[in-house]
Design a protein around this motif. Structure first.
Motif, PDB file in Angstrom:
ATOM      1  N   GLY A   1      32.878  53.134  22.986  1.00 32.60           N
ATOM      2  CA  GLY A   1      34.046  52.303  22.764  1.00 32.60           C
ATOM      3  C   GLY A   1      33.838  50.882  23.271  1.00 32.60           C
ATOM      4  O   GLY A   1      32.699  50.411  23.402  1.00 32.60           O
ATOM      5  N   ILE A   2      34.938  50.184  23.526  1.00 29.48           N
ATOM      6  CA  ILE A   2      34.846  48.826  24.062  1.00 29.48           C
ATOM      7  C   ILE A   2      34.280  48.880  25.471  1.00 29.48           C
ATOM      8  O   ILE A   2      34.687  49.713  26.291  1.00 29.48           O
ATOM      9  CB  ILE A   2      36.232  48.154  24.071  1.00 29.48           C
ATOM     10  N   GLU A   3      33.344  48.012  25.757  1.00 29.08           N
ATOM     11  CA  GLU A   3      32.723  47.976  27.078  1.00 29.08           C
ATOM     12  C   GLU A   3      33.802  47.828  28.153  1.00 29.08           C
ATOM     13  O   GLU A   3      34.613  46.902  28.120  1.00 29.08           O
ATOM     14  CB  GLU A   3      31.736  46.809  27.157  1.00 29.08           C
ATOM     15  N   GLY A   4      33.825  48.781  29.093  1.00 32.45           N
ATOM     16  CA  GLY A   4      34.784  48.740  30.193  1.00 32.45           C
ATOM     17  C   GLY A   4      36.111  49.399  29.905  1.00 32.45           C
ATOM     18  O   GLY A   4      36.981  49.457  30.784  1.00 32.45           O
TER      19      GLY A   4
ATOM     20  N   HIS B   1      41.595  48.743  28.262  1.00 28.72           N
ATOM     21  CA  HIS B   1      42.384  49.382  29.310  1.00 28.72           C
ATOM     22  C   HIS B   1      41.408  49.949  30.346  1.00 28.72           C
ATOM     23  O   HIS B   1      40.951  51.088  30.216  1.00 28.72           O
ATOM     24  CB  HIS B   1      43.256  50.491  28.723  1.00 28.72           C
ATOM     25  N   PRO B   2      41.081  49.166  31.372  1.00 22.57           N
ATOM     26  CA  PRO B   2      40.046  49.602  32.318  1.00 22.57           C
ATOM     27  C   PRO B   2      40.383  50.878  33.081  1.00 22.57           C
ATOM     28  O   PRO B   2      39.479  51.626  33.456  1.00 22.57           O
ATOM     29  CB  PRO B   2      39.926  48.405  33.270  1.00 22.57           C
ATOM     30  N   VAL B   3      41.681  51.134  33.337  1.00 21.40           N
ATOM     31  CA  VAL B   3      42.091  52.338  34.053  1.00 21.40           C
ATOM     32  C   VAL B   3      43.074  53.114  33.183  1.00 21.40           C
ATOM     33  O   VAL B   3      44.056  52.556  32.690  1.00 21.40           O
ATOM     34  CB  VAL B   3      42.748  52.016  35.407  1.00 21.40           C
ATOM     35  N   LYS B   4      42.819  54.374  32.987  1.00 19.37           N
ATOM     36  CA  LYS B   4      43.648  55.219  32.130  1.00 19.37           C
ATOM     37  C   LYS B   4      45.120  55.125  32.512  1.00 19.37           C
ATOM     38  O   LYS B   4      45.482  55.284  33.680  1.00 19.37           O
ATOM     39  CB  LYS B   4      43.175  56.668  32.218  1.00 19.37           C
ATOM     40  N   SER B   5      45.963  54.873  31.516  1.00 17.39           N
ATOM     41  CA  SER B   5      47.428  54.843  31.606  1.00 17.39           C
ATOM     42  C   SER B   5      47.995  53.634  32.337  1.00 17.39           C
ATOM     43  O   SER B   5      49.221  53.517  32.435  1.00 17.39           O
ATOM     44  CB  SER B   5      47.986  56.128  32.235  1.00 17.39           C
ATOM     45  N   MET B   6      47.162  52.737  32.828  1.00 22.28           N
ATOM     46  CA  MET B   6      47.672  51.478  33.359  1.00 22.28           C
ATOM     47  C   MET B   6      47.733  50.440  32.244  1.00 22.28           C
ATOM     48  O   MET B   6      47.089  50.589  31.200  1.00 22.28           O
ATOM     49  CB  MET B   6      46.785  50.957  34.489  1.00 22.28           C
ATOM     50  N   LEU B   7      48.510  49.377  32.452  1.00 16.93           N
ATOM     51  CA  LEU B   7      48.505  48.268  31.518  1.00 16.93           C
ATOM     52  C   LEU B   7      47.106  47.677  31.470  1.00 16.93           C
ATOM     53  O   LEU B   7      46.394  47.652  32.488  1.00 16.93           O
ATOM     54  CB  LEU B   7      49.515  47.206  31.948  1.00 16.93           C
ATOM     55  N   GLY B   8      46.708  47.211  30.294  1.00 17.90           N
ATOM     56  CA  GLY B   8      45.364  46.684  30.120  1.00 17.90           C
ATOM     57  C   GLY B   8      45.344  45.183  29.972  1.00 17.90           C
ATOM     58  O   GLY B   8      46.204  44.466  30.481  1.00 17.90           O
ATOM     59  N   GLU B   9      44.341  44.712  29.234  1.00 20.22           N
ATOM     60  CA  GLU B   9      44.149  43.274  29.076  1.00 20.22           C
ATOM     61  C   GLU B   9      43.826  42.967  27.621  1.00 20.22           C
ATOM     62  O   GLU B   9      43.105  43.698  26.958  1.00 20.22           O
ATOM     63  CB  GLU B   9      43.027  42.782  29.992  1.00 20.22           C
ATOM     64  N   GLU B  10      44.384  41.868  27.130  1.00 13.58           N
ATOM     65  CA  GLU B  10      44.061  41.386  25.790  1.00 13.58           C
ATOM     66  C   GLU B  10      42.847  40.478  25.903  1.00 13.58           C
ATOM     67  O   GLU B  10      42.797  39.603  26.760  1.00 13.58           O
ATOM     68  CB  GLU B  10      45.243  40.639  25.178  1.00 13.58           C
ATOM     69  N   ILE B  11      41.861  40.695  25.055  1.00 11.92           N
ATOM     70  CA  ILE B  11      40.616  39.945  25.109  1.00 11.92           C
ATOM     71  C   ILE B  11      40.330  39.355  23.726  1.00 11.92           C
ATOM     72  O   ILE B  11      40.944  39.751  22.737  1.00 11.92           O
ATOM     73  CB  ILE B  11      39.442  40.837  25.578  1.00 11.92           C
ATOM     74  N   VAL B  12      39.429  38.392  23.666  1.00 12.04           N
ATOM     75  CA  VAL B  12      39.134  37.748  22.377  1.00 12.04           C
ATOM     76  C   VAL B  12      37.794  38.190  21.802  1.00 12.04           C
ATOM     77  O   VAL B  12      37.519  37.954  20.626  1.00 12.04           O
ATOM     78  CB  VAL B  12      39.163  36.209  22.508  1.00 12.04           C
TER      79      VAL B  12
ATOM     80  N   MET C   1      51.598  49.016  36.657  1.00 13.13           N
ATOM     81  CA  MET C   1      50.381  48.459  37.232  1.00 13.13           C
ATOM     82  C   MET C   1      49.477  47.932  36.123  1.00 13.13           C
ATOM     83  O   MET C   1      49.436  48.482  35.026  1.00 13.13           O
ATOM     84  CB  MET C   1      49.628  49.522  38.044  1.00 13.13           C
ATOM     85  N   SER C   2      48.715  46.897  36.436  1.00 14.76           N
ATOM     86  CA  SER C   2      47.789  46.309  35.478  1.00 14.76           C
ATOM     87  C   SER C   2      46.371  46.402  36.017  1.00 14.76           C
ATOM     88  O   SER C   2      46.146  46.248  37.222  1.00 14.76           O
ATOM     89  CB  SER C   2      48.139  44.841  35.220  1.00 14.76           C
ATOM     90  N   ALA C   3      45.428  46.653  35.120  1.00 13.75           N
ATOM     91  CA  ALA C   3      44.014  46.716  35.486  1.00 13.75           C
ATOM     92  C   ALA C   3      43.248  45.655  34.713  1.00 13.75           C
ATOM     93  O   ALA C   3      43.405  45.520  33.500  1.00 13.75           O
ATOM     94  CB  ALA C   3      43.445  48.101  35.192  1.00 13.75           C
ATOM     95  N   GLU C   4      42.433  44.912  35.427  1.00  9.80           N
ATOM     96  CA  GLU C   4      41.661  43.814  34.841  1.00  9.80           C
ATOM     97  C   GLU C   4      40.196  43.974  35.207  1.00  9.80           C
ATOM     98  O   GLU C   4      39.857  44.235  36.368  1.00  9.80           O
ATOM     99  CB  GLU C   4      42.189  42.485  35.368  1.00  9.80           C
TER     100      GLU C   4
ATOM    101  N   VAL D   1      36.904  46.519  38.945  1.00  6.73           N
ATOM    102  CA  VAL D   1      38.226  46.364  38.356  1.00  6.73           C
ATOM    103  C   VAL D   1      39.213  45.898  39.423  1.00  6.73           C
ATOM    104  O   VAL D   1      39.097  46.264  40.593  1.00  6.73           O
ATOM    105  CB  VAL D   1      38.692  47.696  37.716  1.00  6.73           C
ATOM    106  N   ARG D   2      40.147  45.065  39.020  1.00  2.74           N
ATOM    107  CA  ARG D   2      41.212  44.585  39.910  1.00  2.74           C
ATOM    108  C   ARG D   2      42.527  45.167  39.423  1.00  2.74           C
ATOM    109  O   ARG D   2      42.896  45.013  38.264  1.00  2.74           O
ATOM    110  CB  ARG D   2      41.284  43.060  39.912  1.00  2.74           C
ATOM    111  N   ILE D   3      43.239  45.847  40.326  1.00  2.00           N
ATOM    112  CA  ILE D   3      44.504  46.485  39.988  1.00  2.00           C
ATOM    113  C   ILE D   3      45.627  45.759  40.712  1.00  2.00           C
ATOM    114  O   ILE D   3      45.546  45.510  41.920  1.00  2.00           O
ATOM    115  CB  ILE D   3      44.484  47.975  40.377  1.00  2.00           C
ATOM    116  N   THR D   4      46.659  45.413  39.961  1.00  4.09           N
ATOM    117  CA  THR D   4      47.803  44.720  40.551  1.00  4.09           C
ATOM    118  C   THR D   4      49.070  45.527  40.295  1.00  4.09           C
ATOM    119  O   THR D   4      49.195  46.239  39.298  1.00  4.09           O
ATOM    120  CB  THR D   4      47.973  43.301  39.977  1.00  4.09           C
ATOM    121  N   GLY D   5      50.035  45.377  41.215  1.00  7.09           N
ATOM    122  CA  GLY D   5      51.298  46.088  41.110  1.00  7.09           C
ATOM    123  C   GLY D   5      52.351  45.272  40.392  1.00  7.09           C
ATOM    124  O   GLY D   5      52.083  44.180  39.874  1.00  7.09           O
ATOM    125  N   PRO D   6      53.587  45.759  40.370  1.00  8.26           N
ATOM    126  CA  PRO D   6      54.662  45.069  39.654  1.00  8.26           C
ATOM    127  C   PRO D   6      54.924  43.652  40.158  1.00  8.26           C
ATOM    128  O   PRO D   6      55.372  42.803  39.385  1.00  8.26           O
ATOM    129  CB  PRO D   6      55.879  45.970  39.904  1.00  8.26           C
TER     130      PRO D   6
END
Length: 258
Positions: free
Chosen positions: A28-31, A9-20, A60-63, A69-74
């Motif tokens: 913690g996890i890098e980033g 979760h690159p930005v606190k309280s935003m949707l994050g990303e699933e990684i492998v 919002m999602s953070a990648e 970091v790239r932040i996108t809206g709904p």
């Protein structure tokens, strides 16, 4: 037991990303949670734990990108600070360092259970990172783990874990891991330090996932434990961990409790 999923979760309280695959050290996890939004008006950190003010963060999602970091809206469009402020209806600034004395507000879980998130719930002040390294925006510790048995089919993203562990054990087995050590993959070694008390966040809509009050009601019914001495029994799901030995982890890696 093995790693079923990894989340960042690159930005606190935003949707994050699933990684492998992830590099994990004492931070913690890098980033993960290296950025947050600062409410310019109040000087507080934006957190969906105060849902009446900040639930839009979960639209919002953070990648993670090479340049930050790239932040996108709904709608999937990229957002800058002005766009984020417009969506939230208040001026905010994206930050990478915690201001001295910074706090956030969190709803009281028992009031959320009784009255719902739309009620005029009480908020308590929470400071940052009781067990987290500097330069991050964790509320308590740098890693959060949860098992598939404890999730019982609830989407993991509601609880914002870093590691989801696939196990044939019983729900809430991880309660008994507190105070013990865990090895994940060839190198990573963790110490489990506390059960994870739940707040209003899992009940909120997460992107396309609708609101679900049961995400808090279920642990309130089935798994009330005392996370730390003096806190009293609270609805909990998952456990917090500190990193003893860094390592790189991949989905499918073996996990052992010692």
């Amino acid at each position: 037991m093995k790693v079923a999923a990894l989340y960042r979760h690159p930005v606190k309280s935003m949707l994050g990303e699933e990684i492998v695959r992830a590099r994990i050290d004492e931070r913690g996890i890098e980033g993960d949670r290296r950025r947050a939004l600062l409410d310019v008006t109040t000087g507080r950190i934006a957190s969906a734990k105060q849902p009446r003010a900040w639930r839009q963060l979960l639209t919002m999602s953070a990648e993670t990108k090479d340049d930050g970091v790239r932040i996108t809206g709904p709608d999937g469009g990229e957002l800058d600070e002005a766009g984020i402020s417009a969506l939230l209806g208040r001026p905010v600034r994206l930050i990478t360092e915690r201001p001295a004395g910074s706090v956030l507000l969190r709803s009281v879980p028992e009031q959320v259970l009784a009255d719902g998130i739309e009620a005029e719930v009480e908020y308590t002040v929470q400071d940052f990172g009781k067990a987290a390294a500097p330069g991050s925006f964790f509320d308590f510790a740098p890693l959060h783990l949860i098992t598939t048995a404890s999730l019982a089919g609830t989407p993991a993203v509601r609880y914002r874990p870093n590691l989801v562990l696939e196990t044939d054990g019983e729900p809430f087995d991880e309660n008994a891991w507190v105070g013990r050590e865990l090895t994940v993959g060839p190198d990573l070694r963790l110490r489990l330090i506390a059960a994870s008390p739940r707040c209003a966040v899992p009940t909120l809509a997460h992107g396309e996932l609708p609101a679900d009050p049961e995400a808090l009601r279920r642990p309130a019914r089935l798994n009330r434990v005392e996370p730390l001495p003096g806190m009293g029994p609270l609805p909990c799901l998952g456990v917090y961990a500190q990193v003893l030995t860094p390592g790189t982890v991949e989905v499918g890696d073996r996990v052992e409790v010692h």
